[in-house]
Motif scaffolding. Structure first.
Motif, PDB file in Angstrom:
ATOM      1  N   GLY A  46       1.126  -1.198   0.099  1.00  7.47           N
ATOM      2  CA  GLY A  46       0.025  -0.005   0.018  1.00  7.47           C
ATOM      3  C   GLY A  46       0.731   1.247  -0.021  1.00  7.47           C
ATOM      4  N   ASP A  47       1.883   1.089   0.571  1.00 10.54           N
ATOM      5  CA  ASP A  47       2.679   2.434   0.761  1.00 10.54           C
ATOM      6  C   ASP A  47       3.592   2.787  -0.526  1.00 10.54           C
ATOM      7  OD1 ASP A  47       2.203   2.602   3.494  1.00 10.54           O
ATOM      8  OD2 ASP A  47       3.770   1.458   4.133  1.00 10.54           O
ATOM      9  N   LEU A  48       4.197   1.745  -1.233  1.00 11.82           N
ATOM     10  CA  LEU A  48       4.331   1.777  -2.589  1.00 11.82           C
ATOM     11  C   LEU A  48       3.370   2.269  -3.664  1.00 11.82           C
ATOM     12  CD1 LEU A  48       6.564  -1.585  -2.926  1.00 11.82           C
ATOM     13  CD2 LEU A  48       7.457   0.749  -2.810  1.00 11.82           C
ATOM     14  N   ILE A  49       2.231   1.887  -3.410  1.00  8.83           N
ATOM     15  CA  ILE A  49       1.294   2.309  -4.399  1.00  8.83           C
ATOM     16  C   ILE A  49       1.123   3.607  -4.381  1.00  8.83           C
ATOM     17  CG2 ILE A  49      -1.208   2.094  -4.998  1.00  8.83           C
ATOM     18  CD1 ILE A  49      -1.185  -0.921  -4.480  1.00  8.83           C
ATOM     19  N   SER A  50       1.148   4.174  -3.178  1.00  7.31           N
ATOM     20  CA  SER A  50       0.840   5.667  -2.578  1.00  7.31           C
ATOM     21  C   SER A  50       2.123   6.362  -3.216  1.00  7.31           C
ATOM     22  CB  SER A  50       0.997   5.811  -1.293  1.00  7.31           C
ATOM     23  OG  SER A  50      -0.257   5.203  -0.735  1.00  7.31           O
ATOM     24  N   PHE A  51       3.274   5.858  -2.986  1.00  7.66           N
ATOM     25  CA  PHE A  51       4.671   6.462  -3.541  1.00  7.66           C
ATOM     26  C   PHE A  51       4.648   6.606  -5.067  1.00  7.66           C
ATOM     27  CE2 PHE A  51       8.988   6.454  -4.830  1.00  7.66           C
ATOM     28  CZ  PHE A  51       9.376   7.684  -4.094  1.00  7.66           C
ATOM     29  N   ALA A  52       4.260   5.414  -5.964  1.00  2.00           N
ATOM     30  CA  ALA A  52       3.906   5.291  -7.115  1.00  2.00           C
ATOM     31  C   ALA A  52       3.159   6.452  -7.808  1.00  2.00           C
ATOM     32  CB  ALA A  52       3.590   3.970  -7.466  1.00  2.00           C
ATOM     33  N   TYR A 167       6.422   8.790   4.275  1.00  2.00           N
ATOM     34  CA  TYR A 167       5.776   9.507   3.192  1.00  2.00           C
ATOM     35  C   TYR A 167       4.183   9.160   2.926  1.00  2.00           C
ATOM     36  CZ  TYR A 167       4.511  10.147  -1.628  1.00  2.00           C
ATOM     37  OH  TYR A 167       3.534  10.741  -2.803  1.00  2.00           O
ATOM     38  N   ALA A 168       3.992   7.691   2.863  1.00  3.31           N
ATOM     39  CA  ALA A 168       2.489   7.584   2.601  1.00  3.31           C
ATOM     40  C   ALA A 168       1.436   8.051   3.639  1.00  3.31           C
ATOM     41  CB  ALA A 168       2.321   5.804   2.894  1.00  3.31           C
ATOM     42  N   VAL A 169       1.968   8.390   4.956  1.00  4.05           N
ATOM     43  CA  VAL A 169       0.941   8.988   5.844  1.00  4.05           C
ATOM     44  C   VAL A 169       1.068  10.498   5.833  1.00  4.05           C
ATOM     45  CG1 VAL A 169       1.040   6.806   7.720  1.00  4.05           C
ATOM     46  CG2 VAL A 169       2.854   9.046   7.949  1.00  4.05           C
ATOM     47  N   GLY A 170       2.012  10.878   5.167  1.00  2.00           N
ATOM     48  CA  GLY A 170       2.073  12.389   5.064  1.00  2.00           C
ATOM     49  C   GLY A 170       2.837  12.981   6.214  1.00  2.00           C
ATOM     50  N   ASN A 171       3.790  12.728   6.664  1.00  3.48           N
ATOM     51  CA  ASN A 171       4.369  12.836   7.935  1.00  3.48           C
ATOM     52  C   ASN A 171       5.506  14.079   7.599  1.00  3.48           C
ATOM     53  OD1 ASN A 171       6.457  12.772  10.538  1.00  3.48           O
ATOM     54  ND2 ASN A 171       4.122  12.309  10.989  1.00  3.48           N
ATOM     55  N   ALA A 172       5.941  14.846   8.429  1.00  2.00           N
ATOM     56  CA  ALA A 172       7.173  15.766   8.192  1.00  2.00           C
ATOM     57  C   ALA A 172       8.306  15.253   8.257  1.00  2.00           C
ATOM     58  CB  ALA A 172       6.986  16.966   9.178  1.00  2.00           C
ATOM     59  N   GLN A 173       8.441  13.922   9.032  1.00  2.00           N
ATOM     60  CA  GLN A 173       9.669  13.063   9.204  1.00  2.00           C
ATOM     61  C   GLN A 173      10.205  12.864   7.993  1.00  2.00           C
ATOM     62  OE1 GLN A 173      10.962  12.263  12.131  1.00  2.00           O
ATOM     63  NE2 GLN A 173      12.683  11.351  10.854  1.00  2.00           N
ATOM     64  N   THR A 174       9.545  12.663   6.777  1.00  2.00           N
ATOM     65  CA  THR A 174      10.176  12.580   5.300  1.00  2.00           C
ATOM     66  C   THR A 174      11.275  13.581   5.117  1.00  2.00           C
ATOM     67  OG1 THR A 174       8.094  11.606   4.579  1.00  2.00           O
ATOM     68  CG2 THR A 174       9.716  12.031   2.918  1.00  2.00           C
ATOM     69  N   PHE A 175      11.007  14.760   5.447  1.00  2.00           N
ATOM     70  CA  PHE A 175      11.887  15.866   5.246  1.00  2.00           C
ATOM     71  C   PHE A 175      13.133  16.020   6.411  1.00  2.00           C
ATOM     72  CE2 PHE A 175       7.980  17.549   3.470  1.00  2.00           C
ATOM     73  CZ  PHE A 175       8.528  17.701   2.068  1.00  2.00           C
ATOM     74  N   LEU A 176      12.761  15.307   7.716  1.00  2.00           N
ATOM     75  CA  LEU A 176      13.623  15.356   8.573  1.00  2.00           C
ATOM     76  C   LEU A 176      14.711  14.058   8.114  1.00  2.00           C
ATOM     77  CD1 LEU A 176      11.640  15.673  11.941  1.00  2.00           C
ATOM     78  CD2 LEU A 176      12.799  17.312  10.856  1.00  2.00           C
TER      79      LEU A 176
END
Length: 429
Positions: A46-52, A167-176
């Protein structure tokens, strides 16, 4: 040393390990479940699909946007105590990018789309920064980055569960995570002032990274500390001008409340989450955003004691010749996450560039296979859903905290590197 004289790197070993890790977890476990008629296990599909599809949820963005709405409608009321907005747990400078996007005249749909695209790009950039780090480390020994290593790093990055989850949940941690990758690169390159600014930038979103500023002070990295404190001072001055002094001071109360409430869901990979799951206190498999584990004094004090021990171990460990090195900094970064009572899976995205540093600094030169490093990566980088089958089994459900254990194992391996001395072989990791 010429390229021909450089020691051989085990780049194919890395690629084979990454492929085996991804396939065993995301295909092998699925096959076993179906053979046993156990249904389908949860995985990163599911996370990969969101990313794609460059689509994500709004875990961080929703409370941040709603808080800006509230401040606009009620500029003279305390922002952090607004009803229904108690999920804003970031310092106010973290809102600056959203303020900027709104000043550009973008509507909410457009803002969320920009954030999704930027988060998507950030995932790729984590891999690219890790490759730049690898290239720099290999060049110091006269070696080049091979096609096998490039493929392995990018595959590992795009399949790294904490990074994909954030990334999938839309969290600021991706940028961190991207910021921490840049920090590892900058510190390894000797860019201390830049590193100080990056540390302060991380702290503007997640206050637990203030431990890195403490680390800079204890390691007497004065130029890095000065640049970090200057950047933080500028950011908070702007924040006071935009949101007011009292709103910024109210964040102290937010931090105090967070130390007493956390969630026991299996995604909380911390001592607090582990202990509550072991005594079946609060949620485990199910998740509700505003449901916190009932307060148990001994769990709270054990969590505090464990956090203090972890922080002290990183700050005062006898690093020897590696004191103030990237290994030292990386260990402090991991502890900054692991010592928190709320350490969600995606918070461990920062270990990806650390693994890259360890491998290309030490692991790729070893003839002996680095089994412990492989185990740590396997635990930190994958969603091992079968462990959740143990959720109602006393004692054994501690295995649900596999990512927490993998991160602490990585800290141990970083500390073991301190046995290295100039002119001696690299330690086995």
């Amino acid at each position: 040393m010429t390229i021909q004289d450089a020691p051989r790197t085990h780049d194919r070993r890395l690629l084979i390990f990454v492929l085996c890790s991804l396939l065993s977890v995301n295909v092998g476990i699925w096959a076993v479940y179906h053979l046993l008629h156990h249904g389908s296990p949860e995985n990163i599909k599911g996370d990969l699909i969101s990313f794609a599809h460059i689509g994500q949820w709004t875990d961080s963005w929703e409370p941040m946007l709603r808080s800006l709405d509230y401040f606009k409608a009620h500029p003279n009321e305390p922002l952090y105590f607004a009803r229904l907005y108690d999920t804003l747990i970031y310092p106010l400078p973290s809102l600056f990018p959203l303020v900027f996007l709104r000043r550009l005249g973008l509507g909410e749909t457009a803002v969320l789309r920009v954030l999704a695209i930027c988060s998507w790009a950030a995932v790729w950039l984590v891999g690219m920064v890790s490759l730049a780090l690898a290239k720099m480390l290999l060049a110091r020994k006269g070696a080049k980055l091979s096609a096998s290593s490039i493929a392995a790093v990018m595959l590992a990055c795009l399949g790294f569960y904490p990074l994909l989850k954030g990334y999938a949940v839309g969290n600021a941690q991706t940028f961190l995570t991207l910021g921490f990758a840049a920090l590892i690169f900058a510190w390894s390159a000797g860019w201390e002032k830049t590193s100080g600014v990056l540390v302060a930038g991380l702290t503007m979103v997640k206050p637990q990274y203030v431990l890195l500023l403490v680390w800079l002070a204890l390691r007497r990295k004065w130029s890095a500390l000065a640049s970090g404190l200057l950047f933080a001072a500028i950011m908070f001055t702007i924040s006071i001008a935009v949101f007011g002094l009292q709103n910024n001071l109210d964040y102290i109360n937010v931090l105090a409340s967070l130390s007493h409430k956390a969630q026991s869901h299996f995604g909380n990979q911390s001592m607090f989450g582990t202990l509550n799951r072991m005594v079946f206190n609060g949620e485990n498999l199910e998740y509700h955003p505003f449901v916190y584990s009932p307060y148990i004094p001994w769990i709270y004090y054990t969590t505090v004691a464990t956090s203090l021990i972890l922080v002290a171990s990183a700050l005062f460990f006898p690093w020897g010749g590696l004191k103030g090195s990237t290994a030292d900094l990386a260990a402090m970064g991991i502890i900054s996450v692991a010592a928190s009572p709320m350490a969600w899976e995606h918070h461990y995205g920062i270990v990806f560039p650390i693994f890259a540093w360890v491998w290309f600094s030490y692991g790729c030169w070893q003839d002996r296979k680095p089994w412990l490093l492989a185990l740590s990566f396997f635990l930190c980088g994958n969603f091992l859903s079968p462990f959740n089958l143990l959720w109602d089994t006393p004692v054994l459900n501690i295995l649900q905290s596999y990512m927490y254990m993998g991160a602490l194992l990585l800290v141990f391996l970083l500390m073991r590197l301190s046995r290295t001395h100039p002119g001696t072989p690299s330690p086995v990791i």
